[in-house]
Design an enzyme around this catalytic site. Structure first.
Site, PDB file in Angstrom:
ATOM      1  N   HIS A  56     -18.114   0.345  58.995  1.00  0.00           N
ATOM      2  CA  HIS A  56     -19.448  -0.838  58.068  1.00  0.00           C
ATOM      3  C   HIS A  56     -21.005  -0.956  57.781  1.00  0.00           C
ATOM      4  O   HIS A  56     -21.095  -1.444  59.150  1.00  0.00           O
ATOM      5  CB  HIS A  56     -18.628  -1.324  57.297  1.00  0.00           C
ATOM      6  CG  HIS A  56     -17.135  -1.489  56.362  1.00  0.00           C
ATOM      7  ND1 HIS A  56     -16.493  -2.587  55.841  1.00  0.00           N
ATOM      8  CD2 HIS A  56     -16.838  -0.663  56.263  1.00  0.00           C
ATOM      9  CE1 HIS A  56     -15.430  -1.914  54.535  1.00  0.00           C
ATOM     10  NE2 HIS A  56     -15.489  -0.698  55.290  1.00  0.00           N
ATOM     11  N   GLU A  58     -22.473  -3.253  57.578  1.00  0.00           N
ATOM     12  CA  GLU A  58     -22.661  -4.932  58.726  1.00  0.00           C
ATOM     13  C   GLU A  58     -21.474  -4.882  59.908  1.00  0.00           C
ATOM     14  O   GLU A  58     -22.535  -5.193  61.121  1.00  0.00           O
ATOM     15  CB  GLU A  58     -21.180  -5.880  57.457  1.00  0.00           C
ATOM     16  CG  GLU A  58     -22.454  -6.032  56.196  1.00  0.00           C
ATOM     17  CD  GLU A  58     -21.379  -5.293  55.025  1.00  0.00           C
ATOM     18  OE1 GLU A  58     -20.898  -5.832  54.769  1.00  0.00           O
ATOM     19  OE2 GLU A  58     -20.832  -3.975  55.494  1.00  0.00           O
ATOM     20  N   CYS A  86     -17.533  -7.122  52.730  1.00  0.00           N
ATOM     21  CA  CYS A  86     -15.506  -6.965  52.524  1.00  0.00           C
ATOM     22  C   CYS A  86     -15.002  -8.614  53.303  1.00  0.00           C
ATOM     23  O   CYS A  86     -15.811  -9.347  54.504  1.00  0.00           O
ATOM     24  CB  CYS A  86     -15.254  -6.124  52.536  1.00  0.00           C
ATOM     25  SG  CYS A  86     -15.249  -5.636  55.047  1.00  0.00           S
TER      26      CYS A  86
END
Length: 149
Positions: A56, A58, A86
């Site tokens: 992801h 992040e 998430c």
């Protein structure tokens, strides 16, 4: 004189990363990490390209920022990300002890807020910055994806 480096300014930089993800066929989420009004990491989703569910935006940005800083903690850093993190990413952000998270679009199905994920007690989180622009790119991606299938 007021600084031109606002939350909106840095979210636009994260949106540029999301656009790169979009162009690669990745879910268009982008992130930048900032310290002292300077971007030290830029990233976007790479889950398809790397065949890795943990890739992801992040996660990529945390690794890049930690490498830049030469340590695992992101004290005094702010992450700007186009979609609410998430549970997995929020957990990694917890361990990084990042000072602030600013996100654009709310993820009312898989976001850390609805999942009840705890952030580090010293981490501040602000949502809804350029929410419409961030959400528009995500919606466009999924509409186009549905039309191709």
């Amino acid at each position: 004189m007021e600084s031109p480096f606002t939350d909106e300014y840095f979210m636009k930089k994260a949106l540029q990363e999301a656009q790169e993800a979009f162009e690669k066929g990745e879910i268009p989420v982008g992130a930048v990490v900032v310290i002292n009004e300077r971007i030290i990491a830029r990233a976007h989703n790479l889950t398809e390209l790397l065949n890795d569910v943990t890739a992801h935006a992040e996660m990529q940005a945390i690794t890049s920022a930690a490498n830049f800083l030469g340590g695992k903690y992101l004290h005094h850093c702010t992450m700007y990300v186009t979609l609410e993190p998430c549970q997995m990413c929020a957990g990694a952000l917890y361990w990084s002890q990042i000072s602030k998270i600013v996100y654009g679009a709310i993820d009312d199905q898989r976001g850390c807020t609805v999942m009840g994920t705890k952030l580090h007690p010293k981490t501040e989180m602000i949502g809804g910055v350029l929410e419409e622009e961030c959400g528009r790119l995500l919606k466009r991606f999924f509409i186009e994806k549905r039309n191709l299938n």
